[in-house]
Design a protein around this motif. Structure first.
Motif, PDB file in Angstrom:
ATOM      1  N   LEU A 185       0.763  -1.181   0.022  1.00 45.91           N
ATOM      2  CA  LEU A 185       0.141   0.161   0.126  1.00 45.91           C
ATOM      3  C   LEU A 185       0.848   1.190  -0.029  1.00 45.91           C
ATOM      4  CD1 LEU A 185      -2.586  -1.267   2.638  1.00 45.91           C
ATOM      5  CD2 LEU A 185      -2.673  -1.552   0.145  1.00 45.91           C
ATOM      6  N   ARG A 186       0.143   2.421  -0.150  1.00 45.14           N
ATOM      7  CA  ARG A 186       0.971   3.737  -0.403  1.00 45.14           C
ATOM      8  C   ARG A 186       0.724   4.434   1.184  1.00 45.14           C
ATOM      9  NH1 ARG A 186      -1.492   6.894  -4.763  1.00 45.14           N
ATOM     10  NH2 ARG A 186      -3.299   5.770  -4.188  1.00 45.14           N
ATOM     11  N   PRO A 187       2.062   5.070   1.610  1.00 40.17           N
ATOM     12  CA  PRO A 187       1.732   5.815   2.882  1.00 40.17           C
ATOM     13  C   PRO A 187       0.559   6.936   2.807  1.00 40.17           C
ATOM     14  CG  PRO A 187       3.848   5.816   2.349  1.00 40.17           C
ATOM     15  CD  PRO A 187       3.139   4.896   1.148  1.00 40.17           C
ATOM     16  N   GLY A 188       0.043   7.417   3.690  1.00 44.11           N
ATOM     17  CA  GLY A 188      -0.827   8.326   3.691  1.00 44.11           C
ATOM     18  C   GLY A 188      -2.192   8.466   2.834  1.00 44.11           C
ATOM     19  N   THR A 189      -2.709   7.353   2.652  1.00 49.55           N
ATOM     20  CA  THR A 189      -3.762   7.055   1.619  1.00 49.55           C
ATOM     21  C   THR A 189      -4.856   6.244   2.486  1.00 49.55           C
ATOM     22  OG1 THR A 189      -2.147   6.670  -0.003  1.00 49.55           O
ATOM     23  CG2 THR A 189      -4.403   5.885  -0.485  1.00 49.55           C
ATOM     24  N   VAL A 190      -6.105   6.630   2.206  1.00 48.63           N
ATOM     25  CA  VAL A 190      -7.341   5.975   2.640  1.00 48.63           C
ATOM     26  C   VAL A 190      -7.741   4.776   1.852  1.00 48.63           C
ATOM     27  CG1 VAL A 190      -8.905   7.642   1.627  1.00 48.63           C
ATOM     28  CG2 VAL A 190      -9.711   6.308   3.538  1.00 48.63           C
ATOM     29  N   TYR A 191      -7.818   3.859   2.453  1.00 48.59           N
ATOM     30  CA  TYR A 191      -8.180   2.631   1.658  1.00 48.59           C
ATOM     31  C   TYR A 191      -9.521   2.025   2.054  1.00 48.59           C
ATOM     32  CZ  TYR A 191      -3.860   2.232  -0.244  1.00 48.59           C
ATOM     33  OH  TYR A 191      -2.461   2.541  -1.022  1.00 48.59           O
ATOM     34  N   THR A 192     -10.579   1.512   1.334  1.00 50.95           N
ATOM     35  CA  THR A 192     -11.590   0.906   1.508  1.00 50.95           C
ATOM     36  C   THR A 192     -11.703  -0.721   1.220  1.00 50.95           C
ATOM     37  OG1 THR A 192     -12.909   2.857   1.460  1.00 50.95           O
ATOM     38  CG2 THR A 192     -14.326   0.862   1.479  1.00 50.95           C
ATOM     39  N   PHE A 193     -11.883  -1.521   2.095  1.00 47.54           N
ATOM     40  CA  PHE A 193     -11.973  -2.927   1.926  1.00 47.54           C
ATOM     41  C   PHE A 193     -13.221  -3.655   2.093  1.00 47.54           C
ATOM     42  CE2 PHE A 193      -7.523  -1.726   3.501  1.00 47.54           C
ATOM     43  CZ  PHE A 193      -6.573  -2.201   2.318  1.00 47.54           C
ATOM     44  N   THR A 194     -13.595  -4.724   1.346  1.00 45.83           N
ATOM     45  CA  THR A 194     -14.741  -5.455   1.539  1.00 45.83           C
ATOM     46  C   THR A 194     -14.127  -6.749   1.192  1.00 45.83           C
ATOM     47  OG1 THR A 194     -15.217  -5.268  -0.740  1.00 45.83           O
ATOM     48  CG2 THR A 194     -16.305  -3.687   0.866  1.00 45.83           C
ATOM     49  N   LEU A 195     -14.921  -7.897   1.772  1.00 48.05           N
ATOM     50  CA  LEU A 195     -14.564  -9.276   1.625  1.00 48.05           C
ATOM     51  C   LEU A 195     -15.604 -10.105   1.061  1.00 48.05           C
ATOM     52  CD1 LEU A 195     -12.260 -10.988   2.778  1.00 48.05           C
ATOM     53  CD2 LEU A 195     -13.792 -11.341   4.727  1.00 48.05           C
ATOM     54  N   ARG A 196     -15.486 -10.932   0.311  1.00 44.75           N
ATOM     55  CA  ARG A 196     -16.307 -11.992  -0.420  1.00 44.75           C
ATOM     56  C   ARG A 196     -15.886 -13.460  -0.152  1.00 44.75           C
ATOM     57  NH1 ARG A 196     -17.431  -9.732  -6.580  1.00 44.75           N
ATOM     58  NH2 ARG A 196     -17.736  -7.412  -5.814  1.00 44.75           N
ATOM     59  N   ALA A 197     -16.573 -14.256   0.386  1.00 41.28           N
ATOM     60  CA  ALA A 197     -16.499 -15.636   0.490  1.00 41.28           C
ATOM     61  C   ALA A 197     -16.807 -16.346  -0.852  1.00 41.28           C
ATOM     62  CB  ALA A 197     -17.314 -16.364   1.498  1.00 41.28           C
ATOM     63  N   ARG A 198     -15.812 -17.448  -1.051  1.00 42.51           N
ATOM     64  CA  ARG A 198     -16.046 -18.088  -2.441  1.00 42.51           C
ATOM     65  C   ARG A 198     -16.003 -19.586  -2.252  1.00 42.51           C
ATOM     66  NH1 ARG A 198     -11.640 -18.576  -6.402  1.00 42.51           N
ATOM     67  NH2 ARG A 198     -10.766 -16.962  -5.246  1.00 42.51           N
ATOM     68  N   ASP A 199     -16.760 -20.446  -3.020  1.00 45.23           N
ATOM     69  CA  ASP A 199     -16.625 -21.872  -2.861  1.00 45.23           C
ATOM     70  C   ASP A 199     -16.092 -22.600  -4.212  1.00 45.23           C
ATOM     71  OD1 ASP A 199     -18.543 -21.801  -5.070  1.00 45.23           O
ATOM     72  OD2 ASP A 199     -20.271 -22.377  -3.737  1.00 45.23           O
ATOM     73  N   ALA A 200     -15.976 -23.808  -4.111  1.00 44.84           N
ATOM     74  CA  ALA A 200     -15.026 -24.525  -5.356  1.00 44.84           C
ATOM     75  C   ALA A 200     -15.690 -24.465  -6.644  1.00 44.84           C
ATOM     76  CB  ALA A 200     -15.135 -25.948  -5.050  1.00 44.84           C
ATOM     77  N   ALA A 201     -17.086 -24.062  -6.714  1.00 44.22           N
ATOM     78  CA  ALA A 201     -17.730 -23.689  -7.855  1.00 44.22           C
ATOM     79  C   ALA A 201     -17.753 -22.363  -8.422  1.00 44.22           C
ATOM     80  CB  ALA A 201     -19.173 -24.242  -7.656  1.00 44.22           C
TER      81      ALA A 201
END
Length: 317
Positions: A185-201
């Motif tokens: 990542l870069r210093p002094g930067t705002v980041y917005t994270f989200t998450l997804r779960a995934r299956d074998a299909a």
């Protein structure tokens, strides 16, 4: 009689004034170090996520090449240390190595090979995992963050969790994990994270809730100039945005609005808003259920554009 200097001697003498005879630009005669810490995790029946620790070079590492049993399957820039290898076969064993490359094209030695076997296909699995919950994060220095969450569930099984930053998948971890470390990542930067779960299909869950993290500024850098507290509320035929402009030595007279990562419009007020909160109503014509991602940046009193706000996602009504 003393003979006059030859042309090569004169050229060399002139060159001494600049770089020294026979000299020139610094030569890069050393290959990068071998990438270490290589891991390979099957994200589905047809994909594998390969990660490694950044290599070093006396000049700079400009790229990486990923090989599958001697065949190059991916080429990446020097600032990337992970990649998803897709279009693989289910229930198949694979072996991956990584090599670093510098600006002169010199390649490091191959990393130690890592083996992974893709799971069996699940063609009848059409149900995605549940949404991961409880996403939290913490800053881990100027260029890294750590994320944690509660496990999702799936009728067959969760094989991977994918980390997204402003709608782009940037990281994956095994389905047994409940945390991840994101680097580069870069210093002094705002980041917005989200998450997804995934299956074998390859079924993916809906996005988790988002978490905003701001990396510390580099030494000597000025204050953060990003708008804060951005909210996006869907109305019938519109989206209402509210935020706090950055503090500056003078009035903030305009903001740029970005929609789904692309510039959409410049917000300019005829009369400057009073107080600490600004607002803007964005008219939308797309059908209900359309997904928008929005972020802002302010034009500072010195004429320069400031840092981007955190990104917000909203679904039209």
């Amino acid at each position: 009689m003393r003979r006059p200097p030859t042309l090569p001697t004169l050229v060399c003498a002139a060159a001494l004034l600049l770089t020294g005879c026979g000299g020139g630009e610094e030569q890069d005669n050393k290959a990068p170090t071998t990438p270490t810490g290589v891991t390979a995790q099957a994200g589905s029946a047809t994909s594998v996520h390969v990660m490694w620790t950044a290599a070093t070079d006396d000049q700079s590492v400009t790229g990486y090449e990923v090989f599958q049993k001697g065949t190059r399957v991916s080429t990446l820039p020097g600032n990337k240390t992970m990649v998803d290898i897709d279009k693989l076969s289910p229930s198949t064993a694979y072996s991956f190595t990584v090599r670093a490359k510098d600006a002169q094209g010199k390649l490091s030695k191959p990393s130690a090979p890592v083996s992974v076997t893709t799971p069996a296909p699940t063609p009848d699995d059409r149900k995605p995992p549940t949404t991961p919950s409880g996403l939290t994060g913490a800053v881990a220095g100027q260029k890294a963050v750590t994320l944690s969450w509660a496990r999702a569930t799936d009728d067959i099984g969760v094989t991977a969790y994918d980390v997204y930053q402003e709608g782009t998948r940037i990281h994956s971890v095994p389905g047994t994990a409940t945390s991840a470390r994101v680097t580069g990542l870069r210093p002094g930067t705002v980041y917005t994270f989200t998450l997804r779960a995934r299956d074998a299909a390859e079924n993916s869950s809906p996005d988790s809730g988002s978490v905003d993290l701001t990396t510390p500024a580099a030494a000597g850098a000025g204050p953060n100039t990003a708008p804060t507290g951005l909210t996006a509320t869907a109305k019938k035929g519109s989206v209402e945005l509210r935020w706090s402009p950055p503090k500056a030595d003078g009035a903030i007279e305009s903001h740029e609005l970005y929609l789904n990562g692309k510039y959409a419009t410049t917000i300019v007020w005829g009369t400057m808003p009073t107080g600490s909160t600004a607002s803007y109503t964005m008219t939308v014509s797309d059908p209900p259920g359309t997904r928008y991602s929005v972020k802002l940046r302010a034009k500072l009193p010195d004429g320069k554009w400031g840092d981007f706000s955190a990104q917000r996602t909203v679904i039209t009504r």
